[in-house]
Design a protein around this motif. Sequence first.
Motif, PDB file in Angstrom:
ATOM      1  N   SER A 139     -55.243  -3.251 -30.732  1.00 31.71           N
ATOM      2  CA  SER A 139     -55.698  -2.045 -31.437  1.00 31.71           C
ATOM      3  C   SER A 139     -56.144  -2.343 -32.863  1.00 31.71           C
ATOM      4  O   SER A 139     -56.790  -1.508 -33.500  1.00 31.71           O
ATOM      5  CB  SER A 139     -54.585  -1.003 -31.468  1.00 31.71           C
ATOM      6  OG  SER A 139     -53.519  -1.431 -32.301  1.00 31.71           O
ATOM      7  N   GLY A 140     -55.790  -3.530 -33.348  1.00 34.09           N
ATOM      8  CA  GLY A 140     -56.113  -3.875 -34.723  1.00 34.09           C
ATOM      9  C   GLY A 140     -55.021  -3.514 -35.706  1.00 34.09           C
ATOM     10  O   GLY A 140     -55.083  -3.882 -36.880  1.00 34.09           O
ATOM     11  N   LYS A 141     -53.988  -2.793 -35.238  1.00 35.93           N
ATOM     12  CA  LYS A 141     -52.845  -2.451 -36.079  1.00 35.93           C
ATOM     13  C   LYS A 141     -51.650  -3.298 -35.643  1.00 35.93           C
ATOM     14  O   LYS A 141     -50.983  -2.988 -34.654  1.00 35.93           O
ATOM     15  CB  LYS A 141     -52.521  -0.968 -35.969  1.00 35.93           C
ATOM     16  CG  LYS A 141     -53.618  -0.053 -36.522  1.00 35.93           C
ATOM     17  CD  LYS A 141     -53.196   1.414 -36.450  1.00 35.93           C
ATOM     18  CE  LYS A 141     -54.270   2.307 -37.050  1.00 35.93           C
ATOM     19  NZ  LYS A 141     -53.878   3.743 -37.010  1.00 35.93           N
ATOM     20  N   THR A 142     -51.409  -4.375 -36.373  1.00 29.39           N
ATOM     21  CA  THR A 142     -50.350  -5.310 -36.025  1.00 29.39           C
ATOM     22  C   THR A 142     -49.256  -5.272 -37.076  1.00 29.39           C
ATOM     23  O   THR A 142     -49.518  -5.438 -38.274  1.00 29.39           O
ATOM     24  CB  THR A 142     -50.917  -6.752 -35.940  1.00 29.39           C
ATOM     25  OG1 THR A 142     -51.984  -6.785 -34.989  1.00 29.39           O
ATOM     26  CG2 THR A 142     -49.837  -7.730 -35.530  1.00 29.39           C
ATOM     27  N   GLU A 143     -48.022  -5.045 -36.651  1.00 30.05           N
ATOM     28  CA  GLU A 143     -46.903  -5.058 -37.583  1.00 30.05           C
ATOM     29  C   GLU A 143     -46.639  -6.504 -38.006  1.00 30.05           C
ATOM     30  O   GLU A 143     -46.449  -7.384 -37.163  1.00 30.05           O
ATOM     31  CB  GLU A 143     -45.659  -4.453 -36.949  1.00 30.05           C
ATOM     32  CG  GLU A 143     -45.771  -2.958 -36.691  1.00 30.05           C
ATOM     33  CD  GLU A 143     -44.455  -2.373 -36.221  1.00 30.05           C
ATOM     34  OE1 GLU A 143     -43.452  -3.132 -36.157  1.00 30.05           O
ATOM     35  OE2 GLU A 143     -44.429  -1.168 -35.910  1.00 30.05           O
ATOM     36  N   THR A 144     -46.622  -6.735 -39.292  1.00 27.89           N
ATOM     37  CA  THR A 144     -46.503  -8.096 -39.827  1.00 27.89           C
ATOM     38  C   THR A 144     -45.243  -8.800 -39.339  1.00 27.89           C
ATOM     39  O   THR A 144     -45.311  -9.919 -38.810  1.00 27.89           O
ATOM     40  CB  THR A 144     -46.504  -8.056 -41.368  1.00 27.89           C
ATOM     41  OG1 THR A 144     -47.728  -7.477 -41.820  1.00 27.89           O
ATOM     42  CG2 THR A 144     -46.352  -9.444 -41.946  1.00 27.89           C
ATOM     43  N   LEU A 145     -44.086  -8.173 -39.508  1.00 29.52           N
ATOM     44  CA  LEU A 145     -42.831  -8.821 -39.131  1.00 29.52           C
ATOM     45  C   LEU A 145     -42.741  -9.011 -37.623  1.00 29.52           C
ATOM     46  O   LEU A 145     -42.270 -10.049 -37.144  1.00 29.52           O
ATOM     47  CB  LEU A 145     -41.637  -8.012 -39.641  1.00 29.52           C
ATOM     48  CG  LEU A 145     -40.262  -8.639 -39.392  1.00 29.52           C
ATOM     49  CD1 LEU A 145     -40.175 -10.025 -40.030  1.00 29.52           C
ATOM     50  CD2 LEU A 145     -39.159  -7.733 -39.931  1.00 29.52           C
ATOM     51  N   ALA A 146     -43.203  -8.024 -36.856  1.00 29.37           N
ATOM     52  CA  ALA A 146     -43.168  -8.137 -35.395  1.00 29.37           C
ATOM     53  C   ALA A 146     -44.044  -9.290 -34.918  1.00 29.37           C
ATOM     54  O   ALA A 146     -43.696 -10.006 -33.977  1.00 29.37           O
ATOM     55  CB  ALA A 146     -43.618  -6.823 -34.755  1.00 29.37           C
ATOM     56  N   MET A 147     -45.192  -9.479 -35.563  1.00 26.94           N
ATOM     57  CA  MET A 147     -46.090 -10.560 -35.181  1.00 26.94           C
ATOM     58  C   MET A 147     -45.454 -11.926 -35.437  1.00 26.94           C
ATOM     59  O   MET A 147     -45.460 -12.802 -34.571  1.00 26.94           O
ATOM     60  CB  MET A 147     -47.394 -10.456 -35.954  1.00 26.94           C
ATOM     61  CG  MET A 147     -48.364 -11.592 -35.694  1.00 26.94           C
ATOM     62  SD  MET A 147     -49.856 -11.469 -36.696  1.00 26.94           S
ATOM     63  CE  MET A 147     -49.174 -11.601 -38.342  1.00 26.94           C
TER      64      MET A 147
END
Length: 306
Positions: A139-147
Amino acid sequence: MPLLNVSHITTYTYRQPVAFGEHRLMVRPRESYDQHLVDARLRIEPRPSGLRWVQDVFGNSVAIATFDKRASSLVVESQVKVDHHPAEIQKVNIEDYARLYPFTYAAEEMPDLLRSIERQHLDPLRQVDSWARQFLHPSGKTETLAMLSGMTEAIKRDFTYVSRAEKGTQTPIESLTRMKGTCRDYAVLMIEAARALGFAARFVSGYVYNATASERRTGGGNTHAWVRVYLPGSGWVEFDPTNGIVGNRGLIRVAVARDIYQAVPVSGTWSGFPGSFLDMEVSVDVRVDGQVKSPSNAAAGGTGKR
């Protein structure tokens, strides 16, 4: 807040007495808010003619030893007691502007982070880039810590950990091709992958231990390697792809550097007849105060060759 006793012994053996040049020793854990050095003792045999301490460009404590005697072995023994304060992933706070990827580091921080963002390995076919980008949300919305947590867990899950006696480290592309490696190979791969996405990342050398009897950490019996990534709001955050750890639980930092070759625990030179060198053995044992060594904490102790 466990009190830890760390024994780190490095032994070099030779066929006949050799002369030793200057040796650099990085075995003293770093002082910080989450780990405090209670006691530290360093024994070197043969006894050096000179020993001085310096801080390198990263703030690591380095002992520099010089020798005036020949010997058929060199033993470096570090005994330290560390007051450790483990922090879990829930303690990682990220500034609002950096919670979603991509983001840009603040202008006042960027000059000091640039060298830790620069790639260190050639990747002409963009293999590391492609591998890193699989952790971005479609979607282009990536959570930094989750990634970053997903990247850490993926290496632990998809790669096969193997100990290796030979010196050196695989390149990130070799690790991706072979899908196996040591903790230092995993750390180098994740550093390059994080840098490919624009993160500032550094190499960490230290020790891993089992905080409880039920834990089974991989990489004990020797020095351990993992990664630090700079996240606005929390600063440098630990990621251990060998064990899938986010945060410093079970990890004791000794040296932090931009490149793995700046964080070698013991390095130096010797001179003598060709073929004199026989072997190098490393033994690391990390014991929680009052803990009895058993199979359940096997990751904390043992012997190995680097």
